[in-house]
Design a protein around this motif. Sequence first.
Motif, short mmCIF file in Angstrom:
data_model
loop_
_atom_site.label_atom_id
_atom_site.label_comp_id
_atom_site.label_asym_id
_atom_site.label_seq_id
_atom_site.Cartn_x
_atom_site.Cartn_y
_atom_site.Cartn_z
N GLN A 25 -5.85 -9.15 -5.91
CA GLN A 25 -5.90 -8.38 -4.67
C GLN A 25 -6.86 -7.20 -4.87
N SER A 26 -7.52 -6.80 -3.81
CA SER A 26 -8.42 -5.65 -3.91
C SER A 26 -8.36 -4.84 -2.62
N TYR A 27 -8.22 -3.53 -2.79
CA TYR A 27 -8.18 -2.63 -1.64
C TYR A 27 -9.54 -1.99 -1.38
N ASN A 28 -10.54 -2.40 -2.16
CA ASN A 28 -11.86 -1.79 -2.03
C ASN A 28 -12.94 -2.76 -2.53
N VAL A 29 -13.12 -3.85 -1.81
CA VAL A 29 -14.12 -4.85 -2.18
C VAL A 29 -15.51 -4.32 -1.85
N ALA A 30 -16.41 -4.37 -2.83
CA ALA A 30 -17.76 -3.81 -2.67
C ALA A 30 -18.82 -4.88 -2.91
N ASN B 196 -6.60 0.97 -4.97
CA ASN B 196 -5.15 0.97 -5.00
C ASN B 196 -4.60 1.00 -3.56
N PRO B 197 -3.33 0.72 -3.37
CA PRO B 197 -2.74 0.66 -2.01
C PRO B 197 -2.86 1.94 -1.20
N ASP B 198 -3.04 3.09 -1.87
CA ASP B 198 -3.17 4.35 -1.13
C ASP B 198 -4.39 4.35 -0.21
N LEU B 199 -5.38 3.53 -0.53
CA LEU B 199 -6.62 3.52 0.25
C LEU B 199 -6.41 3.03 1.67
N ILE B 200 -5.39 2.20 1.90
CA ILE B 200 -5.21 1.63 3.24
C ILE B 200 -4.18 2.42 4.05
N ARG B 201 -3.69 3.53 3.51
CA ARG B 201 -2.69 4.32 4.22
C ARG B 201 -3.33 5.28 5.20
N LYS B 202 -2.69 5.41 6.35
CA LYS B 202 -3.19 6.30 7.41
C LYS B 202 -3.06 7.76 6.98
N THR B 203 -4.12 8.55 7.22
CA THR B 203 -4.07 9.95 6.82
C THR B 203 -3.85 10.88 8.00
N SER B 204 -4.07 10.40 9.19
CA SER B 204 -3.84 11.26 10.37
C SER B 204 -3.54 10.42 11.59
N GLU C 299 -6.56 -2.61 15.41
CA GLU C 299 -6.27 -1.19 15.39
C GLU C 299 -7.15 -0.52 14.34
N ALA C 300 -7.39 0.77 14.51
CA ALA C 300 -8.23 1.53 13.57
C ALA C 300 -7.61 2.90 13.34
N TYR C 301 -7.71 3.38 12.10
CA TYR C 301 -7.20 4.72 11.81
C TYR C 301 -7.93 5.30 10.59
N GLU C 302 -7.84 6.62 10.48
CA GLU C 302 -8.51 7.34 9.39
C GLU C 302 -7.78 7.12 8.08
N VAL C 303 -8.56 6.98 6.99
CA VAL C 303 -7.98 6.84 5.66
C VAL C 303 -8.63 7.86 4.71
N SER C 304 -8.12 7.89 3.50
CA SER C 304 -8.59 8.85 2.50
C SER C 304 -10.04 8.60 2.11
N ASP C 305 -10.77 9.70 1.84
CA ASP C 305 -12.16 9.54 1.41
C ASP C 305 -12.26 9.03 -0.03
N ALA C 306 -11.13 8.75 -0.65
CA ALA C 306 -11.15 8.12 -1.97
C ALA C 306 -11.80 6.75 -1.90
N VAL C 307 -11.78 6.15 -0.70
CA VAL C 307 -12.40 4.83 -0.54
C VAL C 307 -13.92 4.88 -0.69
N ASN C 308 -14.48 6.08 -0.63
CA ASN C 308 -15.93 6.22 -0.76
C ASN C 308 -16.45 5.68 -2.09
N SER C 309 -15.62 5.70 -3.10
CA SER C 309 -16.03 5.20 -4.42
C SER C 309 -15.39 3.86 -4.71
N PRO C 310 -16.19 2.83 -5.01
CA PRO C 310 -15.64 1.52 -5.35
C PRO C 310 -14.77 1.54 -6.59
N LYS C 311 -14.88 2.61 -7.37
CA LYS C 311 -14.07 2.73 -8.58
C LYS C 311 -12.58 2.91 -8.23
N ASN C 312 -12.33 3.43 -7.03
CA ASN C 312 -10.94 3.62 -6.59
C ASN C 312 -10.45 2.33 -5.93
#
Length: 225
Positions: free
Chosen positions: A32-37, A217-225, A202-215
Amino acid sequence: MCGRFALYADYNVILERFDIEQASFDEEEFEQSYNVAPSQQVAAVISDGSKNRLGKLRWGLIPPWAKEAKIGYKMINARAETAAEKPSYRNAFKKKRCLVVADAFYEWKKEENGKTPMLIKMKSGEPFAFAALWESWESPEGETVHSCSILTTGPNKIMESIHDRMPVILSKEAEKIWLDPNVQDVELLKSLLKPFEEGEMEAYEVSDAVNSPKNNNPDLIRKTS
């Protein structure tokens, strides 16, 4: 465009959703991957006309005539409006179509204070498929690389405020036509490549941690606002 996505569905859910009869990797090999690049391996569905097969393709199409693999970094996406005519994609459009499996994709919304990462997914939570093209390329060393490009189209109403392009997401009915290698009617195929029904997304804002493919984890798909 589409430059990052996520695939976190259960392996067996994918097999059932896409009617897979044969797979080149088993559940233990599925990651599984939460940040496929770009340049990474993606799960893709290909059909021989009678059965669907699940395999892995490198994201970033390398045309058969390419001298170097690095051209693939420039070919992660293909425009649905012109892919059938472009030399790099023309043959694949007729004979080498596939689906790239995903649960969500990311896009960056331009705002006054910078770019905000947004996650776009199905309201149902089920995996879906991007329309894609694939090719095989042989390196000077004799290695065969199977690679793909994801097709993009204009935005639907959800995407309009985020970006002026979106990946082509096919309906289940369109998936069958797209995968069928016996279908080579270009106009019929192009008619499938349209913005997906916004009411199902649906669309929502997520953490800017997704900016780096090195990150990853499941936190990347969580809604931030």
